[in-house]
Write a protein that holds these residues in place. Structure first.
Motif, mmCIF file in Angstrom:
data_model
loop_
_atom_site.group_PDB
_atom_site.id
_atom_site.type_symbol
_atom_site.label_atom_id
_atom_site.label_comp_id
_atom_site.label_asym_id
_atom_site.label_seq_id
_atom_site.Cartn_x
_atom_site.Cartn_y
_atom_site.Cartn_z
ATOM 1 N N GLN A 75 -27.821 56.831 -22.328
ATOM 2 C CA GLN A 75 -26.927 56.817 -23.771
ATOM 3 C C GLN A 75 -25.972 58.315 -23.571
ATOM 4 O O GLN A 75 -24.783 58.146 -23.562
ATOM 5 C CB GLN A 75 -27.793 57.108 -24.876
ATOM 6 N N VAL A 92 -20.831 54.806 -28.749
ATOM 7 C CA VAL A 92 -20.476 55.789 -27.662
ATOM 8 C C VAL A 92 -19.175 56.345 -28.023
ATOM 9 O O VAL A 92 -19.145 57.766 -27.933
ATOM 10 C CB VAL A 92 -20.341 54.946 -26.332
ATOM 11 N N ALA A 150 -23.340 57.742 -20.956
ATOM 12 C CA ALA A 150 -22.189 56.815 -21.315
ATOM 13 C C ALA A 150 -21.244 57.602 -22.252
ATOM 14 O O ALA A 150 -19.985 57.476 -22.357
ATOM 15 C CB ALA A 150 -22.650 55.590 -22.399
ATOM 16 N N VAL A 151 -21.698 58.441 -23.136
ATOM 17 C CA VAL A 151 -20.957 59.134 -24.047
ATOM 18 C C VAL A 151 -20.298 60.087 -23.425
ATOM 19 O O VAL A 151 -19.088 60.278 -23.502
ATOM 20 C CB VAL A 151 -21.973 60.008 -25.227
ATOM 21 N N ARG A 208 -20.878 50.100 -27.576
ATOM 22 C CA ARG A 208 -19.836 50.941 -27.441
ATOM 23 C C ARG A 208 -19.263 51.590 -28.328
ATOM 24 O O ARG A 208 -18.725 52.868 -28.352
ATOM 25 C CB ARG A 208 -18.803 49.628 -26.776
ATOM 26 N N TRP A 232 -27.739 50.928 -20.343
ATOM 27 C CA TRP A 232 -28.393 51.208 -21.830
ATOM 28 C C TRP A 232 -28.385 49.921 -22.583
ATOM 29 O O TRP A 232 -29.712 49.507 -23.043
ATOM 30 C CB TRP A 232 -27.081 51.976 -22.706
ATOM 31 N N ILE A 272 -23.124 51.842 -20.128
ATOM 32 C CA ILE A 272 -23.280 51.127 -21.351
ATOM 33 C C ILE A 272 -24.092 49.809 -21.070
ATOM 34 O O ILE A 272 -24.931 49.385 -21.752
ATOM 35 C CB ILE A 272 -21.906 50.719 -22.074
ATOM 36 N N GLU A 287 -24.239 67.729 -25.897
ATOM 37 C CA GLU A 287 -23.302 66.808 -26.626
ATOM 38 C C GLU A 287 -22.688 67.578 -27.886
ATOM 39 O O GLU A 287 -21.549 67.147 -28.313
ATOM 40 C CB GLU A 287 -23.926 65.694 -27.121
ATOM 41 N N CYS A 347 -17.176 58.576 -21.538
ATOM 42 C CA CYS A 347 -16.302 58.130 -22.558
ATOM 43 C C CYS A 347 -15.460 59.258 -22.939
ATOM 44 O O CYS A 347 -14.319 59.248 -23.098
ATOM 45 C CB CYS A 347 -16.984 57.405 -23.614
ATOM 46 N N ARG A 355 -19.984 58.801 -30.982
ATOM 47 C CA ARG A 355 -20.564 59.924 -30.588
ATOM 48 C C ARG A 355 -19.517 61.019 -29.606
ATOM 49 O O ARG A 355 -19.780 62.361 -29.597
ATOM 50 C CB ARG A 355 -21.801 59.634 -29.874
ATOM 51 N N MET A 376 -18.190 54.674 -17.861
ATOM 52 C CA MET A 376 -18.692 54.644 -19.128
ATOM 53 C C MET A 376 -19.234 53.241 -19.318
ATOM 54 O O MET A 376 -20.332 53.000 -19.797
ATOM 55 C CB MET A 376 -17.653 54.834 -20.130
#
Length: 457
Positions: A408, A447, A411-412, A444, A430, A427, A377, A415, A450, A423
């Motif tokens: 998590q 996300v 989702a990131v 959201r 999560w 979410i 990430e 996105c 990040r 995504m």
């Protein structure tokens, strides 16, 4: 200042009769008007109080003339800052800060705390039944540590409650730490006095906002603790200070300055918001609570390393971990702490190697998979992050709490890649993980932050 706030009770009536596009907007308008009216009344009350206030009972500037009295002391009730301590600190504080203090009382404060906080707090100490928090195992602090009374110029400090025979550390070490806490409270209350009598006058237009009052007291507590309280303790109680630092160096793995144990209580911002952070004194208190569970010296040091980590003292944390891993180089619990810390230090290559070492020995270690994910990430390698999530979820058990972190990361990643539908799917996974409904909109926002993207409207 009150004349510049034009809100009146009539204003509230007009808003109540007025039509708004929605009930929510009307409620917001009423709430804002009510807030302004309460502030206006508070300012007027402060002006009247200032105009009607007589001169402080003590008009001199010699701190030796301020009465200091101790009350309620007993087997379980302890005033760790003595009268001599308070007089010594008074003499070191600026004269303009202490002038006008009428008296200082060391009390239990049970009645006051019950009256002021009885509806907000339920926990009571087992010795005298005061509303309290457990600061150290078996050591209880009142919900309110001290008070300053503007009308009388009196400062009150509330005692600690504990059984000296059942302290978690050596008595002199515990009581040095509690003395530091008491003296920090004392200079905080002196700051309130200085604020009330010198810093702001004519209508108290700044002091009508409680956040301004607390911001100033916390600021001066921080400054005076470092400039006055800590040097005083080091000079007056050198053996006890050394004993505290020696204990933490041996059982915690790092020799730290006394300032570490003072922490930083500056949490109130000028805009009224509260800055939440894990302070270094909080780290020490949490570590002491963990000591009884530590099987050996390495476990004690690892526990302290984690507390340093939570307090954002990453370099010190890493130093402790190196000592632990020198003795136990393959201890996965210490390696995962090291990997997580290296991520925070942005030493991503080393963090990745550390996680790989853990996974070679323990393929289902969710913390190590999370470290790998954090590295991807940070590098914005979204394809690698998704692949890491696939491998992660394939190896950890279905009931593993680390799956929450994998959701998590997914989702990131989606996105960042612009796959809105996936995504949203992750979410929701999560938000509903562990049969607990979380705020999807809040998630959201996290996300998008990040992923380094502007939040879609």
């Amino acid at each position: 200042m009150s004349r510049s706030i034009h809100t009146t009770r009539k204003t509230l009536s007009q808003i109540a009769r007025k039509k708004f596009p929605s009930a929510e907007e009307k409620a917001d308008a009423l709430k804002e008007a009510g807030r302004a009216l309460r502030r206006k009344r508070r300012i007027k009350r402060l002006v009247a109080d200032e105009r009607g206030r007589s001169a402080p009972p003590l008009a001199g500037d010699d701190p030796k003339t301020i009465p200091v009295e101790a009350h309620n002391a007993g087997r379980y009730v302890h005033h760790n800052a003595s009268i001599d301590d308070l007089r010594a600190v008074l003499a070191l504080l600026p004269a303009q800060a202490t002038e006008g203090i009428s008296s200082i009382k060391l009390i239990l404060g049970k009645e006051y705390i019950d009256e002021e906080y009885g509806d907000e707090h339920e926990g009571r100490d087992p010795f005298v039944g005061r509303l309290s928090y457990e600061t150290l195992p078996g050591v209880y602090s009142g919900v309110c540590l001290g008070t300053y009374s503007p009308g009388s110029g009196q400062i009150a400090l509330h005692a600690h409650v504990y059984d000296p025979a059942r302290l978690p550390l050596e008595q002199n070490i515990c009581e040095l730490y509690l003395r530091l806490r008491a003296l920090k409270t004392f200079v905080h209350e002196v700051a309130h006095h200085h604020d009330d009598t010198n810093r702001v006058r004519r209508g108290r237009w700044l002091a009508d906002r409680k956040e301004n009052v607390e911001w100033y007291a916390e600021k001066m507590e921080h400054e005076w603790t470092r400039r006055i309280v800590l040097p005083y303790l080091e000079t007056t109680y050198p053996a006890d200070v050394t004993a505290l630092l020696d204990l933490v160096e041996h059982r915690g793995g790092s020799r730290l300055p006394l300032e570490f144990f003072a922490g930083d209580s500056r949490s109130t911002l000028r805009n009224g918001l509260i800055r939440f952070s894990f302070t270094t004194n909080g780290a020490f208190e949490s570590w002491v609570r963990e000591l009884a569970k530590c099987a050996d010296l390495a476990a004690s040091r690892l526990a302290f390393a984690w507390e340093l980590h939570y307090a954002d003292n990453y370099d010190e944390c890493l130093q402790v971990l190196e000592r632990v891993l020198f003795e136990k180089p393959d201890w996965n619990a210490a390696l995962t702490c090291k990997g997580d810390t290296l991520v925070h230090l942005k030493r991503y290559d080393e963090a990745f190697v550390t996680a790989e070492k853990v996974l070679a020995a323990e393929p289902a270690n969710g913390e190590a998979w999370e470290i790998r994910g954090d590295v991807f990430e940070a590098r914005r390698d979204w394809s690698a992050l998704l692949e890491n999530c696939d491998r992660w979820l394939a190896r950890v058990p279905e009931d593993s709490t680390s799956r929450f972190d994998a959701f998590q990361h997914r989702a990131v990643a989606y996105c960042a890649l612009g796959d809105t539908q996936k995504m949203k799917t992750w979410i929701e996974a999560w938000a509903n993980f562990g049969h607990r409904k979380r705020n999807s909109e809040f998630i959201r926002k996290a996300v998008f932050r990040r992923a380094g993207k502007e939040l879609a409207k």
